[in-house]
Design an enzyme around this catalytic site. Structure first.
Site, mmCIF file in Angstrom:
data_model
loop_
_atom_site.group_PDB
_atom_site.id
_atom_site.type_symbol
_atom_site.label_atom_id
_atom_site.label_comp_id
_atom_site.label_asym_id
_atom_site.label_seq_id
_atom_site.Cartn_x
_atom_site.Cartn_y
_atom_site.Cartn_z
ATOM 1 N N PRO A 123 1.023 -1.287 -0.204
ATOM 2 C CA PRO A 123 -0.255 0.322 0.116
ATOM 3 C C PRO A 123 0.732 1.441 -0.061
ATOM 4 O O PRO A 123 1.895 1.052 0.601
ATOM 5 C CB PRO A 123 -0.995 -0.666 1.730
ATOM 6 C CG PRO A 123 -0.958 -1.625 1.794
ATOM 7 C CD PRO A 123 0.247 -2.242 1.222
ATOM 8 N N VAL A 124 0.519 2.070 -0.495
ATOM 9 C CA VAL A 124 1.486 3.691 -1.065
ATOM 10 C C VAL A 124 0.999 4.503 -0.190
ATOM 11 O O VAL A 124 -0.632 4.466 0.636
ATOM 12 C CB VAL A 124 1.083 3.756 -2.603
ATOM 13 C CG1 VAL A 124 1.674 5.645 -3.040
ATOM 14 C CG2 VAL A 124 1.441 2.985 -2.986
ATOM 15 N N GLY A 125 1.482 5.170 0.464
ATOM 16 C CA GLY A 125 1.662 6.300 1.766
ATOM 17 C C GLY A 125 1.157 6.329 2.914
ATOM 18 O O GLY A 125 0.723 7.147 3.859
ATOM 19 N N GLY B 181 3.211 4.776 5.464
ATOM 20 C CA GLY B 181 4.762 4.316 5.870
ATOM 21 C C GLY B 181 4.861 3.253 6.146
ATOM 22 O O GLY B 181 5.719 2.153 6.957
ATOM 23 N N GLY C 244 6.445 1.799 3.883
ATOM 24 C CA GLY C 244 7.905 2.001 2.410
ATOM 25 C C GLY C 244 8.633 1.358 1.292
ATOM 26 O O GLY C 244 8.367 0.805 0.410
ATOM 27 N N SER C 245 6.273 1.308 0.478
ATOM 28 C CA SER C 245 6.314 1.235 -0.473
ATOM 29 C C SER C 245 7.404 2.330 -1.451
ATOM 30 O O SER C 245 7.952 1.899 -2.446
ATOM 31 C CB SER C 245 5.196 1.844 -1.056
ATOM 32 O OG SER C 245 4.457 1.439 -2.512
ATOM 33 N N SER C 246 7.954 3.418 -1.466
ATOM 34 C CA SER C 246 8.594 4.210 -2.239
ATOM 35 C C SER C 246 10.069 3.558 -2.192
ATOM 36 O O SER C 246 10.584 3.447 -3.503
ATOM 37 C CB SER C 246 8.111 5.562 -1.649
ATOM 38 O OG SER C 246 9.443 6.104 -2.501
ATOM 39 N N ASP D 285 14.291 3.257 5.881
ATOM 40 C CA ASP D 285 13.700 1.790 4.309
ATOM 41 C C ASP D 285 14.189 2.128 3.547
ATOM 42 O O ASP D 285 14.466 0.452 3.484
ATOM 43 C CB ASP D 285 12.557 3.418 4.110
ATOM 44 C CG ASP D 285 10.901 3.822 4.758
ATOM 45 O OD1 ASP D 285 11.725 3.621 6.536
ATOM 46 O OD2 ASP D 285 9.796 3.823 4.534
#
Lengths: 326, 326
Positions: free
Chosen positions: B105-107, B109, B111-113, B156
């Protein structure tokens, strides 16, 4: 026939509950919700008690009630003992009718029991012109509650008897805090009842498992109370409310908050409160929110929407008051 | 045509977020949710990126997309920069098709990015047989994210590259924590997005207003991490989970929890979790709960009933992995 009458206020703990058990101070304020007790002589030596929560008659320790509810005795016993303690103190043997009216929610950490005990002692004392000082009333009410509740800290009886805002330290002297402004408080009652003793015990167990961590948390709580006392003296509600928020987190860390308490605290703040925290033992009971002046009804609305029962209160500068009525 | 492929895991912070900014350590674990990136050469020098979140083509820093959504560039930019950083490192000038598939899941917390950046660097490196070490991959991914996100802590990227559980200290060396048991974790996503920077700033402001109190809280957090590292080494999940509970309270005190985060933490515990806390920046995002072994689905059910999106995860001992496909 002459009646001795007395009122005594409820209380809410603004900072420091639980950590007070470990020697840190707490800040507690009397609030303008009161218990009223009237006492008048009756023939014989029995004590007949009427209240919203039930009624019954004590002949010594024997109890008779028309109520089928067994809980009634437990509720009326402290009133009987408070009454008896004044009669013993004044070396009197009389029959009495004692009537209790209280607008303080029961069993949610607002000091209902203590306010009733304090008002009972004062009303009975006034009836017999006992000229009890406020300190006498406090001591007699505390002794009576010790008989029933084991080993209460005395904080509730003290603030109910003396009124105002107290900086309280277990086993030490309490000092009265002067605050130059009103305290626009809103209580939020979750409606969940809890047992103080069990919550104190759960914190003690966490302290036993993690003494270093818990001792550090306890010190933070002590620091909060010091900062809080300074903020109150200046009438800095915003700063005081931020300390309440932080204190709530410490109580979460101590393990005594619940989903409902957290929900009401968030709801109060979303509705404009400057800060909010659980008050008292936790595990249910109430939150207390600091509103901006004049904004209490908005905060109350927010608490209501979140499923709580809001109670708008101010600090009560006056403690127990008694008088005679014909 | 040959493809460079790589996967890199997401992360969740188990103890110490926010306080890490003030020099205390944190414990973070890679989790078995991964981003997968494939890279293959294409004619010319443009970088064409396809992903679930949008696609577009970069010619240098110029961006073209068929998507009407303006957000796409912001999402794809780090992937472009990660790709470019490897080409620069290897002194190559090539066109590339980069495809990103992620189940993180994005955004919120997790650490997707960073996982995407790490996997991108590894995939591109592998395609050109760059023989990048894990440390190289970490450094290149971190540099790329610095370009986009300002000044990320690196936690991250580090845990995504190396995997496992890390005891992390800002600006210091991280050590890997061995834990002899599985970590039966359940993430609960509130679905509320938040901006990490704004939350870090709000804590900074509280720290500025109340330095003594906040410094004490920060020390408590440091103590929690030390105790937590010891508990993990012993595989004592119960003790570790109690520390997570306490840590959640500290984050409440720091002012970064929300009604939804508190609700999911309570729901997880009511459903049998040993402990639960918000993870990451707070203000939305996710909680992480420690389940008893074999009980993750019950905890997930509880989180779902309370309105959260549950994600059952385990620690991932392996970090980034890359390979070639034909």
């Amino acid at each position: 026939m002459l009646k001795g009458c007395a009122t005594a206020p409820a209380k809410t703990i603004l900072l420091g509950e639980h950590f007070v058990v470990y020697g840190e101070p707490a800040i507690v304020t009397a609030i303008d919700r009161k218990a009223k007790v009237t006492a008048q002589e009756s023939p014989g030596t029995s004590i007949h008690i009427t209240s919203d929560l039930g009624c019954g008659t004590f002949e010594g320790a024997d109890f008779k009630t028309s109520d089928s509810c067994r809980k009634v005795r437990r509720i009326l016993e402290p009133i009987r003992i408070s009454t008896q303690s004044v009669l013993d103190y004044l070396k009197l043997k009389r029959g009495l009718d004692v009537n209790v009216e209280s607008v303080i929610p029961v069993g949610v950490g607002l000091g209902s029991s203590s306010a009733i005990s304090v008002a009972t002692v004062a009303a009975v004392g006034r009836l017999f012109d006992g000229r009890l000082s406020t300190s006498d009333i406090f001591s007699l009410a505390l002794d009576a509650e010790k008989f029933v509740h084991g080993n209460p800290s005395g904080i509730d009886q003290q603030v109910s008897a003396f009124g105002g805002i107290l900086l309280y330290r277990k086993g030490g002297t309490s000092t009265r805090l002067q605050c130059p402004v009103e305290l626009p408080l809103v209580i939020g009652n979750t409606g969940e009842s809890r047992t103080t003793g069990r919550l104190v015990e759960s914190v003690r167990q966490r302290h036993e498992r993690l003494p270093n961590i818990m001792n550090q948390l306890i010190k933070v709580a002590g620091g909060l109370v010091e900062e809080g006392a300074a903020a109150l003296k200046k009438g800095d509600l915003q700063r005081f409310a931020e300390l309440m928020d932080i204190n709530h987190g410490l109580l979460v860390s101590a393990g005594v908050s619940t989903e409902a308490l957290d929900r009401l605290a968030h709801a109060a703040k979303a509705a404009g409160a400057l800060g909010a925290k659980l008050t008292g033992a936790g595990g249910g009971g109430c939150i207390v929110a600091m509103s901006e002046p004049g904004e209490q009804s908005k905060v109350a609305e927010g608490i209501k929407r979140a499923g709580g029962e809001p109670i708008i209160v101010e600090k009560a500068d006056t403690g127990v008051q008694s008088w005679l009525e014909k």
